[in-house]
Design a protein around this motif. Structure first.
Motif, PDB file in Angstrom:
ATOM      1  N   GLY B 635      55.654  29.020 140.976  1.00 40.83           N
ATOM      2  CA  GLY B 635      57.216  28.918 141.004  1.00 40.83           C
ATOM      3  C   GLY B 635      57.803  27.800 140.678  1.00 40.83           C
ATOM      4  O   GLY B 635      59.334  26.954 140.619  1.00 40.83           O
ATOM      5  N   ASN B 636      57.142  26.247 140.617  1.00 40.47           N
ATOM      6  CA  ASN B 636      57.526  25.236 139.766  1.00 40.47           C
ATOM      7  C   ASN B 636      58.339  25.341 137.796  1.00 40.47           C
ATOM      8  O   ASN B 636      59.036  24.761 137.816  1.00 40.47           O
ATOM      9  N   VAL B 637      58.254  26.335 137.556  1.00 35.68           N
ATOM     10  CA  VAL B 637      58.613  26.321 136.529  1.00 35.68           C
ATOM     11  C   VAL B 637      58.652  28.474 135.955  1.00 35.68           C
ATOM     12  O   VAL B 637      58.525  29.066 136.225  1.00 35.68           O
ATOM     13  N   ASP B 638      60.085  28.203 135.040  1.00 37.28           N
ATOM     14  CA  ASP B 638      59.441  29.699 134.504  1.00 37.28           C
ATOM     15  C   ASP B 638      59.701  30.327 133.257  1.00 37.28           C
ATOM     16  O   ASP B 638      59.054  29.338 132.484  1.00 37.28           O
ATOM     17  N   TRP B 639      59.361  31.458 133.047  1.00 37.09           N
ATOM     18  CA  TRP B 639      58.669  31.445 131.653  1.00 37.09           C
ATOM     19  C   TRP B 639      59.219  31.000 131.038  1.00 37.09           C
ATOM     20  O   TRP B 639      58.487  30.460 129.480  1.00 37.09           O
ATOM     21  N   ALA B 640      60.745  30.733 130.814  1.00 36.88           N
ATOM     22  CA  ALA B 640      61.452  30.413 129.562  1.00 36.88           C
ATOM     23  C   ALA B 640      60.751  28.570 129.225  1.00 36.88           C
ATOM     24  O   ALA B 640      60.991  27.754 128.448  1.00 36.88           O
ATOM     25  N   GLY B 641      60.884  28.189 130.283  1.00 33.38           N
ATOM     26  CA  GLY B 641      60.567  26.878 131.107  1.00 33.38           C
ATOM     27  C   GLY B 641      58.725  26.630 130.806  1.00 33.38           C
ATOM     28  O   GLY B 641      58.902  25.201 130.925  1.00 33.38           O
ATOM     29  N   ALA B 642      58.174  27.663 130.505  1.00 33.61           N
ATOM     30  CA  ALA B 642      57.285  27.442 130.387  1.00 33.61           C
ATOM     31  C   ALA B 642      56.230  26.892 129.226  1.00 33.61           C
ATOM     32  O   ALA B 642      55.402  26.840 128.438  1.00 33.61           O
ATOM     33  N   ALA B 643      57.555  27.433 128.128  1.00 38.07           N
ATOM     34  CA  ALA B 643      57.217  26.843 126.393  1.00 38.07           C
ATOM     35  C   ALA B 643      56.650  25.387 126.142  1.00 38.07           C
ATOM     36  O   ALA B 643      56.026  25.380 125.409  1.00 38.07           O
ATOM     37  N   GLY B 644      57.140  24.664 127.351  1.00 43.02           N
ATOM     38  CA  GLY B 644      56.515  23.418 127.413  1.00 43.02           C
ATOM     39  C   GLY B 644      55.068  22.294 126.464  1.00 43.02           C
ATOM     40  O   GLY B 644      55.144  22.359 125.390  1.00 43.02           O
ATOM     41  N   LYS B 645      53.515  23.424 127.066  1.00 42.82           N
ATOM     42  CA  LYS B 645      52.445  22.502 126.528  1.00 42.82           C
ATOM     43  C   LYS B 645      52.628  24.200 125.188  1.00 42.82           C
ATOM     44  O   LYS B 645      51.348  23.655 124.962  1.00 42.82           O
ATOM     45  N   LEU B 646      53.205  25.083 125.788  1.00 45.59           N
ATOM     46  CA  LEU B 646      52.373  26.146 125.132  1.00 45.59           C
ATOM     47  C   LEU B 646      53.443  26.534 123.453  1.00 45.59           C
ATOM     48  O   LEU B 646      54.484  26.007 123.190  1.00 45.59           O
ATOM     49  N   GLU B 647      53.102  27.144 122.474  1.00 48.46           N
ATOM     50  CA  GLU B 647      53.436  27.828 121.112  1.00 48.46           C
ATOM     51  C   GLU B 647      53.870  28.973 121.388  1.00 48.46           C
ATOM     52  O   GLU B 647      53.354  29.677 121.919  1.00 48.46           O
ATOM     53  N   VAL B 648      55.284  29.618 120.447  1.00 51.15           N
ATOM     54  CA  VAL B 648      55.444  30.750 120.409  1.00 51.15           C
ATOM     55  C   VAL B 648      54.402  31.428 119.577  1.00 51.15           C
ATOM     56  O   VAL B 648      54.453  31.299 118.333  1.00 51.15           O
TER      57      VAL B 648
END
Lengths: 657, 657
Positions: B635-648
């Protein structure tokens, strides 16, 4: 843990001290104690509940998560029909005897056992054998009514006979127990009155469901039936494939005749049960290799029927290889269970696997091994590992007409000879009219063997009687029914899986664990220590402060916040007793680590940490101590290995005053 | 979660689809279904069990761990004396009516409600009001026997009267329900036969403990009594101080007359109960400030007795400040519970707090608020927050003569006037002989008021009768007993704590959560999606592979191993259907994330991850995806916020075919 470096075995076990400590620290207490209590019902307090939760958590990880078992949560209240089918309504009973005058009730096997043991003890007294040599028998007796021994010498042959009976006491039927009562003149030890013949008492609690009084229910005596009645859904959930396992943790009930052994014989208890469904033709286990070198202590049935109780040490691989344990899957669970029990802190030296003898085996079991744990009550069954064969699924399927079977595609199609049945539909209908369908279904429902009999009779005598479910016999002739061998190619196999069931009595395991963990320090025998492994300890960290100074209190609050974030159970003791006493109190709760906050914490940011068993201490920065605690709790490091970031500390005397 | 970006509210709720999906995916099913089942008993399958376990885990963290509550695990089987004392044997009953000819049984209030609602519906039909406008009333009716409506117009005054009765249907006593039956000519809707007068049916399952038949027990109707009978031990464990709370999760039983609402009205259910013990003179709560701004939707009792159901939005602080909610502690738990229910996924718009009216309040309660959750069954009580006052501790203390009281040191000693009793021991003994002790204890046991009466009578008449427990009256005179006012300085206060009880029906919450989480995608209405919050989703990650190539299977195995190490529940779908279909199947299980392994994984070490509600995907290195999953699950991050290290990622079409 560094526990091994402490000479715990040197202390004498003091059951009185342990019992009073367990109540005082509210591990458990008799239910409705303020109402006088009821035998066989206990409540767990905060410490007992936490210990139980941690043991169940380990169980869930060790079994359910590790093997992707399908967890269930089924009802306790069970329709009587289900338990009629399973055999519990008829057979789940113990034998009881009554005092013929005052009606006092005893469990027959326990009474015979207690009386014979008392006579053996009296014999030893009469022969002048010292009492501590008979201490094991004496302890064992605590599970039954206390029977006073008198120093009467027995014949040598009587001693041998009594000992032989006691070694197989679980193997007697009710009538046989009645014979023993008569043969050895066993009477009510309290009144001396004669006893009635043993009668069966069903151990299930009974009740009515709904207001009509027409729907009868029982409180489940095991969680297993809840698995079996859901088998079709479970199989579908597993994409139709075996092997797989379902698992359930929950309460079960047995209305014991006269429970007298604390947590070891109770009327309501938490069980954890696994039902592992396997192909009856292939009981190998894919992960058998992982446990084949685990060493078990075995007491096989052929040893017991000789009246002996000597065990052998053997690997799981050898036990299965030599056919002592029936199959790989049963062996796999014996190995896994040995690992589980020792992981949560059961002493492997006081653990053995005892195989059931023929008469004592549950009505459904094909082979059964009990993990017995030794405590002051003797050797007690704590986990049963039974091969229930196809019994349960078969009887439920027959009763409900639901197919509780597995369809398996054969890798290579199989050519088989079968008997094919052809009816002359018109002539059949003309002759039997409204009964025609029943008779036809009866014939097509016959198994291969009976069908062959019918064919033989039709071939030989030209007529045969077919007995239907309505009890009537109908005569059929070869012109109505033709039975001929044919050859078919089968692509699918259809079978009822066998069930291997490891079944855990959680309360019994907890109590054994309490005894195995308990000891007392030389310098403070009145206070005990519970050396739980870190993974099951109810509280992991005690936090104490040297003073009520707000600066220190602030740090204590911060520590609890950080530990909570790490998911580590902690407890602050802010009472007014000395720190040594606080530590001693928490030794009784089995708290493995204690962190002390003092004025050095304010100045240097350091705290000390103490280990329960060794009482040795380290000192370090708060965050270093917390990360060490985290590693200790996760089991990544032991106390000796924890010295890494921290320094040995010897500034505080922490013995209780 | 990005769930909010999906227009879930646009879909029409299809209860038929949801029900079939919940059974197909084995969230739950009728118990003993292959035996035809029994109303009001359900089993949870693997998905339902996991959902329940996760909700209970959140509950434990939110309440027990956060507030250091003392957890208990007490017996279900309860001595009848305990429940006599608590009032359950006498008062824990519903009113039932019987068909006077065929004996069919109905719960009286539910029948009256169903018949009046059917008549109102018939009236609306007769008036030509479209059916979808009465859909809410229609849905609400599902909890009762289905009563067919016929289009008959009622007088306007009748409509008003029916509506007023329905708004306070929970407020009628049995005799009053009987009057309604007579007044409105209510008969058995199936047969048209007359109904008997309402009679009480006790809702507790009864059984016998042990073989004698002399010890009666009931299955507990709530876990609460198990807390109260252990109060003395709990208080000691807490060093004698209040406030503190005990908490327990466990099964309870109510033998409902005619359960007809799926998981919402069952005969066996898991409860989670907190008993918070407070000083009756100080019901403030130390952490009240933390919840004072939480907004509740309130339906107070004075609104309901006017026959209205309109609610107001109000902060906890205001509700307590204005005296609508009685005290801070009750308000604190209302606020905490609002936070808990929304955290696990209950829609706050379908959640309200309804205050109990006088007649419906449990026999022990001083004030009570229910959290009601709206589902297709209407507004259903899921959590009760009651102020049980000192009722339970007092009655158990009186019955057992055990002091269930708190001794509190006064900060400033208190000077009080008391009556002091002095006996002439010798004369008293001479006169009353063997009864002397009884009479003396009776007099010293009198409360201040009665003692004053005795003094007055002795002063005035020179003699007074003392009634003892044996029923006899003994005459005492001033020469035997002297009663005089004295002044004493008290350093301790002695009181029975009040109990604030938040009590959770876990099954009801789970079912409401299932309805609130359920929707269907525009392009695939037959298949549903369960948008559970990540914290309660039964499985967090689905793992699929694009092929059965061993290189990929190896990676899948490695992923499951790593996820297990992170403590994240995952599931591999290695069946032969398309990846889109696998995703769709797991949407039905509410699995929030799906990781796909393909040949790019072998080449580049990348996998894709898909989010359930948006179906959008990211791509990244395996370890980056796993650490992102870990953060998402924590719960430290949500899906929108999870984009950090990953690419769409947009390379794969994942709609089910």
């Amino acid at each position: 843990m560094a526990a091994a470096t402490v000479n715990k075995s040197a202390h004498e076990f003091d059951k009185g001290n342990l019992d009073s400590m367990l109540t005082r620290r509210f591990f458990f207490a008799p239910a409705f104690e303020i109402y006088g209590g009821v035998a066989g019902l206990y409540d767990y307090g905060p410490t007992g509940s936490a210990l139980q939760a941690n043991v169940l958590n380990e169980w869930r990880r060790h079994y359910i998560i590790e093997e992707d078992m399908l967890e269930l949560d089924t009802t306790i209240m069970t329709l009587s029909e289900v338990l009629k089918t399973s055999g519990h309504v008829e057979k789940f009973a113990d034998w009881m005897v009554k005092d013929s005058k005052n009606g006092e009730i005893y469990r027959a096997d326990h009474l015979v056992e207690a009386v014979l043991e008392a006579r053996l003890k009296g014999d030893k007294e009469a022969r002048g054998i010292k009492l501590d040599e008979v201490v094991e028998e004496d302890d064992k007796k605590k599970k039954k009514k206390k029977v006073k021994s008198t120093a009467v010498k027995l014949e040598d042959s009587e001693v041998a006979e009594y000992e032989s009976i006691l070694a197989q006491i679980d193997n007697y039927t009710g009538p046989q127990l009645g014979e023993l009562v008569r043969k050895f003149n066993i009477t009510n030890p309290t009144t001396g009155n004669e006893l009635t013949e043993p009668v069966e008492f069903n151990l299930m609690f009974e009740s009515n469901i709904g207001p009509t009084g027409h729907i009868k229910g029982f409180l489940r005596p095991e969680t297993a039936q809840g698995h079996f009645v859901n088998f079709a859904r479970l199989l579908e959930f597993n994409n139709g494939k075996v092997p797989f396992a379902s698992a359930q943790i929950g309460r079960s009930f047995r209305n014991e005749i006269a429970p007298r052994q604390g947590l070891l014989r109770v009327r309501e208890f938490t069980m954890a049960e696994i039902e592992h469904y396997v192909d009856p033709l292939d009981k190998r286990h894919a992960r058998f290799n992982e446990v084949k070198d685990v060493v078990l202590t075995l007491l096989a049935k052929d040893i017991q029927v000789q009246g002996r109780t000597d065990t052998v040490q053997m690997t799981v691989g050898d036990a299965v290889g030599q056919g002592i344990v029936d199959n790989e899957t049963l062996g796999y669970f014996l190995g896994r269970t040995q690992l589980f029990l020792t992981k949560i802190g059961i002493d492997p030296k006081r653990l053995r696997c005892r195989q059931h003898m023929a008469n004592e085996m549950a009505h459904y079991a094909a082979d059964c091994w009990d993990f017995e744990i030794q405590s002051s009550y003797g050797w007690i069954e704590c986990v049963g590992c039974a091969d229930r064969s196809a019994y349960d699924l078969t009887v439920h399927s027959v009763r409900t007409k639901q197919p509780l079977r597995v369809q398996q595609r054969l890798e290579t199609p199989r050519v088989v000879e079968k008997l094919d049945v052809q009816f002359d539909a018109k002539a059949f209908g003309m002759k039997f009219k409204k009964d025609a369908a029943t008779i036809r279904n009866t014939i097509t429902g016959l198994d291969e063997e009976r069908l062959q009999c019918l064919k033989d009779e039709l071939d030989k005598a030209g007529v045969s009687g077919v007995k239907c479910a309505d009890g009537k016999v109908y005569e059929v002739t070869p012109d109505l029914v033709k039975i001929n061998p044919i050859t078919v190619t089968e692509h699918m196999r259809d079978f009822t899986p066998n069930v291997i069931e490891p079944s855990f009595g959680i309360g019994r395991i907890l109590y054994s664990l309490l005894e195995h963990s308990y000891w007392a320090r030389e310098q403070d025998k009145a206070r005990g220590v519970l050396s739980f492994p870190v993974n099951v300890a109810p509280i992991k960290v005690l936090i104490v402060s040297i003073s009520n100074d707000p600066k220190l209190t602030e740090i204590v609050y911060e520590l609890t916040r950080k530990l909570r974030k790490l998911g580590i159970a902690s407890r602050v003791d802010d009472s007014s007793v000395s720190i040594g006493k606080k530590y001693a109190r928490n030794d009784e709760l089995g708290t493995p680590f204690g962190i002390t906050v003092d004025f050095a914490t304010v100045q240097n940011g350091t705290v000390t940490i103490r280990e329960r068993d060794t009482t040795s201490q380290y000192i370090g920065k708060i965050d270093d101590v917390l990360s060490t605690v985290d590693e200790l709790v996760k089991g990544n490091v032991d106390w000796a290995g924890a010295a890494g970031k921290l320094e040995v500390y010897s500034g505080v005397q922490d013995v209780a005053e």
